[in-house]
Design an enzyme around this catalytic site. Structure first.
Site, short mmCIF file in Angstrom:
data_model
loop_
_atom_site.label_atom_id
_atom_site.label_comp_id
_atom_site.label_asym_id
_atom_site.label_seq_id
_atom_site.Cartn_x
_atom_site.Cartn_y
_atom_site.Cartn_z
N SER A 47 0.83 -1.21 0.00
CA SER A 47 0.00 0.00 0.00
C SER A 47 0.86 1.25 0.00
O SER A 47 0.53 2.24 -0.66
CB SER A 47 -0.98 0.00 1.17
OG SER A 47 -0.29 -0.03 2.40
N GLU A 48 2.00 1.23 0.71
CA GLU A 48 2.92 2.37 0.71
C GLU A 48 4.35 1.89 0.88
O GLU A 48 4.61 0.87 1.52
CB GLU A 48 2.60 3.35 1.83
CG GLU A 48 1.37 4.18 1.58
CD GLU A 48 0.35 4.07 2.70
OE1 GLU A 48 -0.60 4.86 2.68
OE2 GLU A 48 0.48 3.21 3.57
N THR A 49 5.26 2.65 0.30
CA THR A 49 6.70 2.47 0.48
C THR A 49 7.24 3.83 0.89
O THR A 49 6.91 4.85 0.30
CB THR A 49 7.36 2.01 -0.83
OG1 THR A 49 6.83 0.74 -1.20
CG2 THR A 49 8.88 1.91 -0.69
N HIS A 78 0.35 5.70 8.22
CA HIS A 78 0.94 4.37 8.35
C HIS A 78 2.44 4.36 8.07
O HIS A 78 3.23 3.86 8.87
CB HIS A 78 0.11 3.43 7.44
CG HIS A 78 0.80 2.24 6.90
ND1 HIS A 78 1.12 2.12 5.57
CD2 HIS A 78 1.19 1.09 7.48
CE1 HIS A 78 1.69 0.94 5.37
NE2 HIS A 78 1.74 0.31 6.51
#
Length: 179
Positions: A47-49, A78
């Site tokens: 979902s995110e890096t 997050h």
């Protein structure tokens, strides 16, 4: 030849492996281009890096850039939490300041938890949100939504917020996944 970059995959919001919200944390010297970071984020497909690099101001802990697999975003909770906990554990810190695209994010670490104030408050984003469309997407009757109108807000990524009557109504929601 491909460059070697240290990275970690952390489970955020849990203390049990493989049960939290996964986050790729990539450490870099700051020489990666935006296109390279986007390609790496797409490869992780989480979902995110978050990319951590030396801060612009040495009084801060790190500069951070956050990517979805498809686009960069200026802020997200997050990856902020995961990166702050990672840096605190790595460097023995209780205070971390991240230079994010949306602004400075000071983070306090206490008993393995991160507390911060978002650099920007969510603001209305886009036009009106249709009650009927929200109801259909959540698998509920339009009368279940309220007493306030749904709305889209952004403080980083944009989200649609849909108020419902009570917790029982929320428990009955069956979100429809996009095809």
């Amino acid at each position: 030849m491909h460059p070697t970059l240290p990275f970690h995959v952390w489970d955020v919001f849990t203390d049990t492996a493989f049960s939290g919200n996964p986050l790729a944390i990539v450490e870099t010297d700051g020489s990666l281009s935006t296109a390279q970071m986007q390609t790496i984020a797409r490869q992780f497909n989480l979902s995110e890096t978050i990319f951590l690099m030396p801060p612009r101001d040495p009084a801060h802990t790190a500069r951070a850039r956050i990517f979805f697999p498809t686009a960069e975003i200026p802020f997200a909770g997050h990856p902020t939490v995961g990166a702050a906990l990672y840096l605190a554990a790595r460097d023995g810190l209780q205070e971390v300041t991240l230079e994010e695209e949306a602004g400075l994010v000071p983070v306090r670490i206490r008993e393995g938890r991160a507390q911060f104030r978002a650099p920007v408050l969510p603001a209305p984003h886009g036009g009106a949100v249709e009650v009927e469309l929200c109801a259909r997407a959540l698998g509920m009757a339009p009368a279940s939504i309220g007493p306030h109108a749904p709305g889209a807000f952004a403080g980083g990524p944009a989200f649609v917020y849909v108020p419902v009557r009570d917790r029982a109504t929320l428990a009955q929601a069956r979100p429809e996944e996009p095809h």
